[in-house]
Motif scaffolding. Structure first.
Motif, short mmCIF file in Angstrom:
data_model
loop_
_atom_site.label_atom_id
_atom_site.label_comp_id
_atom_site.label_asym_id
_atom_site.label_seq_id
_atom_site.Cartn_x
_atom_site.Cartn_y
_atom_site.Cartn_z
N UNK A 19 0.83 -1.20 0.00
CA UNK A 19 0.00 0.00 0.00
C UNK A 19 0.86 1.25 0.00
N UNK A 79 -0.26 -9.07 6.31
CA UNK A 79 -1.01 -9.26 7.55
C UNK A 79 -1.14 -10.74 7.82
N UNK A 97 -3.53 -1.75 12.40
CA UNK A 97 -3.03 -3.09 12.13
C UNK A 97 -2.35 -3.66 13.36
N UNK A 143 -9.24 -5.19 5.13
CA UNK A 143 -8.40 -6.39 5.22
C UNK A 143 -8.22 -6.80 6.67
N UNK A 144 -8.23 -5.82 7.57
CA UNK A 144 -8.07 -6.17 8.98
C UNK A 144 -9.31 -6.82 9.54
N UNK A 147 4.96 -3.25 6.55
CA UNK A 147 4.32 -3.18 5.25
C UNK A 147 2.84 -3.44 5.38
N UNK A 148 2.03 -2.59 4.76
CA UNK A 148 0.60 -2.75 4.93
C UNK A 148 0.00 -3.42 3.73
N UNK A 149 -0.42 -4.61 3.83
CA UNK A 149 -1.29 -5.19 2.83
C UNK A 149 -1.81 -6.49 3.39
N UNK A 150 -2.86 -7.00 2.79
CA UNK A 150 -3.53 -8.18 3.33
C UNK A 150 -2.58 -9.36 3.38
#
Lengths: 141, 116
Positions: free
Chosen positions: A3, B11, B96, A136-137, B5-8
């Protein structure tokens, strides 16, 4: 596929549209300036947008991502329109014609609207990105 | 220190790291292999180091956003969208981290509830 990369690209788009707004404002404010520092009438300016690669070393097809940069401001070379006005302080002594800036106010307004809509589009994309991250969370909730 | 890092996908990777491998290692009997492979660090320390690193990374992002806001108020930072983007990054990072921490605690509580 991060992102952060998309956010950086959108940020560069916002920055470029901001610069375009500034240049359009300068053109609009000087639409009737018949004398600049070097004696000629004001010549309208345009920003030059260029895309540059975001990160050539990344995997996952992220090396095709391009961000936008303003690499320069170029003068518009269309000739100055002339107006007959012998009483004007900058009128030509013999012919009485005054050279006005080559700024078309209607065209500048269109550029203004384009810059504004483009800015809004970038902001909307940013909002959507943020919502995707928050969604997504919810996967594990 | 690496940023979060942010993404599904990442995660999920973090969840696996916290629920799967490292928790298993936590409750496995510490033997010579696992301690020696990690350079003498016990699985318990590995886990707390991981948590510490991630929280540090989030903290850095939030500190950067605070600095940007301060700069904007002082008049040094003139683009407001930069400030808003930094705030959003900090916000999403923090959410997150909060979600992952809650999940880890839930997993721990699940295990503690098991009958002996």
């Amino acid at each position: 596929m991060s992102l952060t990369k998309a956010m950086d690209i959108l940020s560069s788009g916002l920055h470029a549209q901001r610069i375009r707004m500034n240049i359009t404002s300068s053109n609009l404010a000087n639409a009737h300036t018949t004398r600049t520092v070097d004696g000629t009438p004001f010549r309208r300016k345009d920003p030059v947008f260029e895309s540059s690669q975001l990160d050539p070393n990344s995997a996952n097809f992220d090396n095709t991502l391009q961000k936008v940069q303003v690499t320069g401001v170029k003068d518009d070379l269309t000739p100055f329109p002339e107006v007959y006005d012998p009483g004007h302080p900058d009128a030509d002594a013999k012919t009485g014609m005054v050279k006005m800036p080559n700024v078309n106010v209607v065209e500048e307004m269109v550029n203004l609207i384009t810059a504004s809509r483009s800015y809004e589009a970038n902001v909307t994309a940013f909002e959507t990105l943020k919502q995707m991250a928050v969604k997504a969370m919810d996967i594990g909730r | 220190m690496s940023k979060v890092n942010l993404d599904a996908g990442n995660y999920a990777q973090m969840m696996r790291a916290m629920r799967g491998t490292d928790l298993e290692a936590l409750y496995r009997k510490p033997n010579a292999d696992s301690a020696g492979a990690a350079g003498g660090v016990s699985p318990l320390d590995q886990f707390s180091n991981l948590i510490e690193k991630k929280i540090d990374a989030v903290n850095q992002v939030m500190a950067a956003s605070d600095a940007k806001i301060e700069g904007f108020v002082r008049g040094e930072e003139t683009s407001i969208h930069d400030v808003m983007i930094a705030t959003t990054k900090a916000d999403v990072n923090f959410k997150l981290m909060a979600t992952v921490t809650r999940k880890v605690i839930e997993a721990y509580q699940d295990i503690m509830r098991m009958q002996v």
